[in-house]
Write an enzyme that holds these catalytic residues in place. Structure first.
Site, PDB file in Angstrom:
ATOM      1  N   LYS A   1       0.865  -1.175   0.000  1.00 43.22           N
ATOM      2  CA  LYS A   1       0.000   0.000   0.000  1.00 43.22           C
ATOM      3  C   LYS A   1       0.904   1.229   0.000  1.00 43.22           C
ATOM      4  O   LYS A   1       2.052   1.162   0.453  1.00 43.22           O
ATOM      5  CB  LYS A   1      -0.863  -0.012   1.272  1.00 43.22           C
ATOM      6  CG  LYS A   1      -2.133   0.767   1.162  1.00 43.22           C
ATOM      7  CD  LYS A   1      -3.287  -0.068   0.622  1.00 43.22           C
ATOM      8  CE  LYS A   1      -4.526   0.786   0.468  1.00 43.22           C
ATOM      9  NZ  LYS A   1      -5.666   0.067  -0.049  1.00 43.22           N
TER      10      LYS A   1
ATOM     11  N   GLY B   1     -22.890   4.474   5.051  1.00 45.51           N
ATOM     12  CA  GLY B   1     -22.021   4.934   3.972  1.00 45.51           C
ATOM     13  C   GLY B   1     -22.548   4.487   2.628  1.00 45.51           C
ATOM     14  O   GLY B   1     -22.503   3.302   2.286  1.00 45.51           O
ATOM     15  N   VAL B   2     -23.119   5.442   1.874  1.00 45.15           N
ATOM     16  CA  VAL B   2     -23.598   5.097   0.533  1.00 45.15           C
ATOM     17  C   VAL B   2     -22.793   5.879  -0.511  1.00 45.15           C
ATOM     18  O   VAL B   2     -23.297   6.705  -1.251  1.00 45.15           O
ATOM     19  CB  VAL B   2     -25.129   5.304   0.363  1.00 45.15           C
ATOM     20  CG1 VAL B   2     -25.886   4.140   0.936  1.00 45.15           C
ATOM     21  CG2 VAL B   2     -25.597   6.614   0.973  1.00 45.15           C
ATOM     22  N   GLY B   3     -21.495   5.583  -0.510  1.00 43.13           N
ATOM     23  CA  GLY B   3     -20.616   6.128  -1.546  1.00 43.13           C
ATOM     24  C   GLY B   3     -20.653   5.191  -2.741  1.00 43.13           C
ATOM     25  O   GLY B   3     -21.685   4.596  -3.051  1.00 43.13           O
TER      26      GLY B   3
ATOM     27  N   VAL C   1     -19.379   2.168  -3.304  1.00 45.52           N
ATOM     28  CA  VAL C   1     -19.738   0.772  -3.032  1.00 45.52           C
ATOM     29  C   VAL C   1     -21.147   0.687  -2.445  1.00 45.52           C
ATOM     30  O   VAL C   1     -21.968  -0.130  -2.877  1.00 45.52           O
ATOM     31  CB  VAL C   1     -18.723   0.115  -2.054  1.00 45.52           C
ATOM     32  CG1 VAL C   1     -19.134  -1.326  -1.770  1.00 45.52           C
ATOM     33  CG2 VAL C   1     -17.314   0.151  -2.626  1.00 45.52           C
TER      34      VAL C   1
HETATM   35  P1  NAD Z   1     -16.604   6.429  -0.990  1.00 51.69           P
HETATM   36  O1  NAD Z   1     -15.654   7.480  -0.539  1.00 51.69           O
HETATM   37  O2  NAD Z   1     -17.164   6.486  -2.363  1.00 51.69           O
HETATM   38  O3  NAD Z   1     -17.849   6.361   0.012  1.00 51.69           O
HETATM   39  C1  NAD Z   1     -17.744   6.496   1.380  1.00 51.69           C
HETATM   40  C2  NAD Z   1     -19.065   7.051   1.874  1.00 51.69           C
HETATM   41  O4  NAD Z   1     -19.017   7.122   3.298  1.00 51.69           O
HETATM   42  C3  NAD Z   1     -19.357   8.474   1.387  1.00 51.69           C
HETATM   43  O5  NAD Z   1     -20.686   8.565   0.920  1.00 51.69           O
HETATM   44  C4  NAD Z   1     -19.148   9.327   2.631  1.00 51.69           C
HETATM   45  O6  NAD Z   1     -19.964  10.491   2.653  1.00 51.69           O
HETATM   46  C5  NAD Z   1     -19.557   8.367   3.714  1.00 51.69           C
HETATM   47  N1  NAD Z   1     -19.027   8.700   5.026  1.00 51.69           N
HETATM   48  C6  NAD Z   1     -17.832   9.234   5.359  1.00 51.69           C
HETATM   49  N2  NAD Z   1     -17.757   9.410   6.687  1.00 51.69           N
HETATM   50  C7  NAD Z   1     -18.916   8.960   7.191  1.00 51.69           C
HETATM   51  C8  NAD Z   1     -19.443   8.854   8.495  1.00 51.69           C
HETATM   52  N3  NAD Z   1     -18.770   9.263   9.556  1.00 51.69           N
HETATM   53  N4  NAD Z   1     -20.675   8.332   8.649  1.00 51.69           N
HETATM   54  C9  NAD Z   1     -21.413   7.927   7.584  1.00 51.69           C
HETATM   55  N5  NAD Z   1     -20.966   8.007   6.325  1.00 51.69           N
HETATM   56  C10 NAD Z   1     -19.734   8.516   6.143  1.00 51.69           C
HETATM   57  O7  NAD Z   1     -15.861   5.051  -0.712  1.00 51.69           O
HETATM   58  P2  NAD Z   1     -16.193   3.642  -1.347  1.00 51.69           P
HETATM   59  O8  NAD Z   1     -15.311   3.424  -2.502  1.00 51.69           O
HETATM   60  O9  NAD Z   1     -17.663   3.468  -1.460  1.00 51.69           O
HETATM   61  O10 NAD Z   1     -15.638   2.668  -0.192  1.00 51.69           O
HETATM   62  C11 NAD Z   1     -16.371   2.474   0.994  1.00 51.69           C
HETATM   63  C12 NAD Z   1     -15.535   1.658   1.969  1.00 51.69           C
HETATM   64  O11 NAD Z   1     -15.195   0.403   1.386  1.00 51.69           O
HETATM   65  C13 NAD Z   1     -14.214   2.306   2.340  1.00 51.69           C
HETATM   66  O12 NAD Z   1     -13.899   1.963   3.675  1.00 51.69           O
HETATM   67  C14 NAD Z   1     -13.211   1.632   1.413  1.00 51.69           C
HETATM   68  O13 NAD Z   1     -11.908   1.617   1.954  1.00 51.69           O
HETATM   69  C15 NAD Z   1     -13.784   0.236   1.341  1.00 51.69           C
HETATM   70  N6  NAD Z   1     -13.428  -0.475   0.121  1.00 51.69           N
HETATM   71  C16 NAD Z   1     -13.743   0.054  -1.083  1.00 51.69           C
HETATM   72  C17 NAD Z   1     -13.400  -0.647  -2.246  1.00 51.69           C
HETATM   73  C18 NAD Z   1     -13.762  -0.113  -3.616  1.00 51.69           C
HETATM   74  O14 NAD Z   1     -13.662  -0.861  -4.592  1.00 51.69           O
HETATM   75  N7  NAD Z   1     -14.185   1.127  -3.730  1.00 51.69           N
HETATM   76  C19 NAD Z   1     -12.740  -1.869  -2.150  1.00 51.69           C
HETATM   77  C20 NAD Z   1     -12.457  -2.406  -0.895  1.00 51.69           C
HETATM   78  C21 NAD Z   1     -12.799  -1.686   0.241  1.00 51.69           C
END
Ligand code: NAD
Length: 373
Positions: free
Chosen positions: A95, A195-197, A199
């Site tokens: 990483k 968390g609805v980002g 993923v």
């Molecule tokens: P993202 O940044 O698109 O979404 C994260 C979401 O969490 C956002 O909507 C943000 O507003 C919200 N958030 C942040 N702080 C918060 C809080 N305190 N309370 C509630 N919501 C909050 O990220 P992502 O790509 O959707 O990834 C989500 C998680 O999954 C992360 O922990 C990431 O490390 C993990 N992950 C992602 C992937 C991938 O392919 N994107 C792969 C493995 C692991």
């Protein structure tokens, strides 16, 4: 002003903390990069390369201190070794972190400089996206090194891996339901998605199609709105009281460490199964606490491996169907971990870590012996 002695003392303290961190986590290599002209300050941690080159994303974050950045990169790189190993990939764990404010300090020159540094590692470390590093940023890095994945589809890459990650999390959740409830249907199950980002949005869409009752919490109004387009039936909840809801499944999809002593004292769900990395604040303590409370914890590094699978397919020549079908193996892999944990009466995280460590040890030895002539 610092004297030469001060600097020597500071440098000695730093080296000793890097080495003690490496010793504690059993890391192979940690490299610091500094480039004054672009302001680049970065650390690459290579945890283990027994199974193959270390692959893991680059995160840009405004860390409060170098020590905080180092702790993060050491912890994340170790997680990548487990993720690759348990998923059956011939990859090691690594990483990178870039220290700085992504909004104000990120530039083409900085990213290309970083790409050059990665190139200097000769393929021992392959980078990809992570927090605050986009596919566009990856394109800049790729101008300086071929040891990069996560390129946009138009450049032959797999694009955003999030939908593949969400698919794996969804299947991991179904496997959890099979273990906890005796059948893998999520219909009518009450699921809280924090968390609805990228993923989380894809996940609530899968859950909607299967007829689950979905509660969501996010700090971003914009992402909540986008999630409601994917699944119009979602019910938005407030932070306060979120962990007191009557739910079957908690799906952490925002930040790490949300499964902790405080949340576990309130959660009344049967399953914890989500996308976030490092969900357990303390792996041993909270892994055990989940077990004691009768909550089935789906190990994060196992069920969120879809993104890593997606970028690993890119190394062979990208094909989305292959990425999705390889991700489907997460279902059986999760059932296997649950069965071992059940039979041996141990926390699921312990079972998953042991499987990963065994593969690194046994298959790693065979791979090493290939080079013996
Ligand atoms: P993202 O940044 O698109 O979404 C994260 C979401 O969490 C956002 O909507 C943000 O507003 C919200 N958030 C942040 N702080 C918060 C809080 N305190 N309370 C509630 N919501 C909050 O990220 P992502 O790509 O959707 O990834 C989500 C998680 O999954 C992360 O922990 C990431 O490390 C993990 N992950 C992602 C992937 C991938 O392919 N994107 C792969 C493995 C692991």
């Amino acid at each position: 002003m610092s004297t030469t002695t001060d600097l020597a003392t500071a440098a000695a303290a730093e080296v000793s903390s890097v080495l003690s961190g490496m010793l504690a986590g059993n890391h192979e290599q940690v490299v610091h990069f500094y480039d004054p002209s672009t302001g680049l300050k970065a650390i690459v941690a290579i945890h283990n390369t027994h199974l193959g080159p270390a692959l893991g994303g680059t995160r840009m974050w405004n860390y409060r201190s170098e020590a905080e950045a180092l702790t993060d990169v050491l912890r994340l790189s170790r997680g990548m070794s487990y993720k690759a190993a348990i998923t059956g990939l011939n990859l090691g764990g690594g990483k990178a972190v870039i220290i700085g404010d992504a909004k104000t300090q990120k530039s083409e020159a900085m990213l290309r400089r970083f790409g050059k540094f990665v190139d200097g590692l000769g393929g021992r470390y392959i980078t990809a996206e992570d927090v605050n590093i986009s596919t566009r940023d990856i394109e800049y890095m790729a101008m300086e090194t071929k040891h990069v994945t996560g390129l946009p589809e138009i450049l032959g890459g797999g694009g955003d891996p999030s939908p593949v990650t969400a698919y794996g999390v969804y299947l991991g959740m179904k496997a959890s339901a099979k273990e906890a409830f005796g059948n893998d249907s999520l219909q009518g199950k009450k699921v809280l998605v924090q968390g609805v980002g990228k993923v989380g949005q894809s996940l609530v869409e899968y859950l909607g199609k299967e007829g689950a009752k979905v509660f969501v919490y996010d700090i971003s109004a914009e992402n909540l709105k986008a999630a409601a387009v994917k699944n119009p039936a979602i019910q938005v909840v407030e932070a306060e009281g979120m962990f007191d809801l009557d739910i079957d499944i908690y799906a952490p999809c925002a930040l790490g460490a949300t499964v902790n002593t405080e949340s576990l004292s309130r959660l009344r769900c049967a399953i914890i199964s989500g996308a976030a990395n490092n969900q357990l604040a303390d792996e041993d303590l909270h892994g055990q606490l989940c077990k004691d409370k009768g909550i089935l914890y789906a190990p994060d590094f196992l069920i969120n491996a879809g993104g890593l699978i997606n970028v690993s397919i890119e190394l062979e020549g990208y094909n989305r169907e292959r990425a999705m079908s390889k991700t489907e193996r997460i279902y059986d892999a999760a059932l296997n971990v649950f069965a071992i944990a059940r039979e041996e009466n141990i926390p699921t995280i312990q079972a998953a870590k042991r499987l990963a460590e065994q593969r690194i040890e046994s298959v790693g030895r065979i791979r090493l012996s290939h080079s013996i002539r």
